[in-house]
Motif scaffolding. Structure first.
Motif, PDB file in Angstrom:
ATOM      1  N   PRO A 233       0.784  -1.058  -0.176  1.00 40.64           N
ATOM      2  CA  PRO A 233       0.108  -0.043   0.166  1.00 40.64           C
ATOM      3  C   PRO A 233       0.846   1.245   0.139  1.00 40.64           C
ATOM      4  O   PRO A 233       2.151   1.358   0.429  1.00 40.64           O
ATOM      5  CB  PRO A 233      -0.933   0.023   1.202  1.00 40.64           C
ATOM      6  N   PRO A 234       0.224   2.359  -0.435  1.00 39.41           N
ATOM      7  CA  PRO A 234       1.075   3.661  -0.381  1.00 39.41           C
ATOM      8  C   PRO A 234       0.888   3.953   1.054  1.00 39.41           C
ATOM      9  O   PRO A 234       0.215   3.520   1.764  1.00 39.41           O
ATOM     10  CB  PRO A 234       0.137   4.550  -1.234  1.00 39.41           C
ATOM     11  N   PRO A 235       2.203   4.970   1.682  1.00 34.74           N
ATOM     12  CA  PRO A 235       1.889   5.557   2.945  1.00 34.74           C
ATOM     13  C   PRO A 235       0.887   6.353   3.028  1.00 34.74           C
ATOM     14  O   PRO A 235       0.233   6.933   2.035  1.00 34.74           O
ATOM     15  CB  PRO A 235       3.368   6.058   3.157  1.00 34.74           C
ATOM     16  N   GLY A 236       0.470   6.759   4.373  1.00 35.10           N
ATOM     17  CA  GLY A 236      -0.017   7.768   4.672  1.00 35.10           C
ATOM     18  C   GLY A 236      -1.840   7.476   5.304  1.00 35.10           C
ATOM     19  O   GLY A 236      -2.577   8.321   5.577  1.00 35.10           O
ATOM     20  N   ARG A 237      -2.092   6.013   5.327  1.00 33.10           N
ATOM     21  CA  ARG A 237      -3.297   5.651   5.884  1.00 33.10           C
ATOM     22  C   ARG A 237      -3.397   4.539   6.713  1.00 33.10           C
ATOM     23  O   ARG A 237      -4.184   3.916   7.247  1.00 33.10           O
ATOM     24  CB  ARG A 237      -4.043   5.191   4.661  1.00 33.10           C
TER      25      ARG A 237
ATOM     26  N   ARG B 186     -17.951  13.526  -4.052  1.00 30.33           N
ATOM     27  CA  ARG B 186     -17.722  13.721  -2.631  1.00 30.33           C
ATOM     28  C   ARG B 186     -18.538  14.037  -1.611  1.00 30.33           C
ATOM     29  O   ARG B 186     -18.707  14.776  -0.971  1.00 30.33           O
ATOM     30  CB  ARG B 186     -16.749  15.014  -2.769  1.00 30.33           C
ATOM     31  N   ASP B 187     -19.800  13.177  -1.618  1.00 25.46           N
ATOM     32  CA  ASP B 187     -20.895  13.390  -0.758  1.00 25.46           C
ATOM     33  C   ASP B 187     -20.832  12.414   0.549  1.00 25.46           C
ATOM     34  O   ASP B 187     -21.425  11.512   0.285  1.00 25.46           O
ATOM     35  CB  ASP B 187     -22.287  13.414  -1.797  1.00 25.46           C
ATOM     36  N   TRP B 188     -20.089  13.094   1.171  1.00 26.88           N
ATOM     37  CA  TRP B 188     -19.641  11.997   2.259  1.00 26.88           C
ATOM     38  C   TRP B 188     -20.821  11.677   3.285  1.00 26.88           C
ATOM     39  O   TRP B 188     -20.925  10.626   3.740  1.00 26.88           O
ATOM     40  CB  TRP B 188     -18.505  12.728   2.993  1.00 26.88           C
ATOM     41  N   ALA B 189     -21.682  12.544   3.439  1.00 31.32           N
ATOM     42  CA  ALA B 189     -22.953  12.258   4.271  1.00 31.32           C
ATOM     43  C   ALA B 189     -23.601  11.317   3.468  1.00 31.32           C
ATOM     44  O   ALA B 189     -24.229  10.471   3.912  1.00 31.32           O
ATOM     45  CB  ALA B 189     -23.735  13.416   4.694  1.00 31.32           C
TER      46      ALA B 189
ATOM     47  N   VAL C 172     -15.361   6.388   5.428  1.00 30.38           N
ATOM     48  CA  VAL C 172     -15.695   7.309   4.818  1.00 30.38           C
ATOM     49  C   VAL C 172     -14.429   8.262   4.806  1.00 30.38           C
ATOM     50  O   VAL C 172     -14.198   9.070   4.060  1.00 30.38           O
ATOM     51  CB  VAL C 172     -16.861   8.008   5.373  1.00 30.38           C
ATOM     52  N   THR C 173     -13.654   8.473   6.005  1.00 34.34           N
ATOM     53  CA  THR C 173     -12.452   9.376   6.386  1.00 34.34           C
ATOM     54  C   THR C 173     -11.537   8.723   5.331  1.00 34.34           C
ATOM     55  O   THR C 173     -11.024   9.727   4.472  1.00 34.34           O
ATOM     56  CB  THR C 173     -11.889   9.151   7.920  1.00 34.34           C
TER      57      THR C 173
END
Lengths: 122, 122
Positions: free
Chosen positions: A111-115, B17-20, B48-49
């Motif tokens: 995986p790429p870093p950052g998550r 980008r409709d996260w809700a 979601v994050t």
């Protein structure tokens, strides 16, 4: 056969090396594509030959079979000797036969870093 | 929503980008997996994050949307800056929400030798 039945029969006949039965599911002008390698095979005879010539005692085990009138998909576990991975095929249908098969063979990767704050590994 | 509608809404709300709106489609205990990297994310909030934090001006364009009561699949074109590729997601549903998302990101690769007599490249 419905789309879903076509996908299920495709998987079953491939696993069973039932080449005549597989050919019955395919349009004479079926097109097979692997987008990752940019490979294309045209025609039922060549596509059945491709499968019949594929080396090794490979096996496929369907995990998810989906289909409607026009499209289908198959998630399967592919095994060959000590190797085993999940792979995917999408299908197009016309009047009860398969006109296109598109295969995906996703390879393991890092995986790429950052998550790392959201993710666990297995 | 039917399974097919859930998959279509998932793609649309992610692209928008409709996260809700995306969260409304997901079970609180949704599980997200990437078999290639052996990564797993547990729970709607983290998933979601993960999507909201994914860097870059990425876009996804659905190509095939399939679903029944229990499972769904999505073939889509993924674009980010100059890069573009086909990718795949499978879904599991329970009582009208998504309980599992499994993503595949097939990378370009070279074919094995021995099938040049059947195959053309593009």
């Amino acid at each position: 056969m419905t789309g879903k039945e076509l996908v299920a029969a495709f998987a079953q006949r491939l696993e069973g090396r039932d080449w005549a039965g597989l050919a019955e599911l395919l349009h004479p002008d079926v097109v097979y594509e692997i987008p990752q390698t940019r490979e294309r095979i045209r025609g039922r005879d060549r596509y059945v030959t491709f499968n019949a010539e594929f080396p090794g005692d490979w096996h496929l085990e369907p995990r998810v079979v989906l289909g409607d009138e026009r499209n289908g998909s198959l998630l399967f576990r592919w095994s060959l000797a000590d190797e085993s991975s999940l792979a995917v095929a999408f299908f197009e249908f016309d009047r009860g036969v398969i006109t296109k098969v598109t295969d995906f063979w996703p390879e393991p990767c890092e995986p790429p870093p950052g998550r790392e704050h959201l993710v666990e590994r297995w």
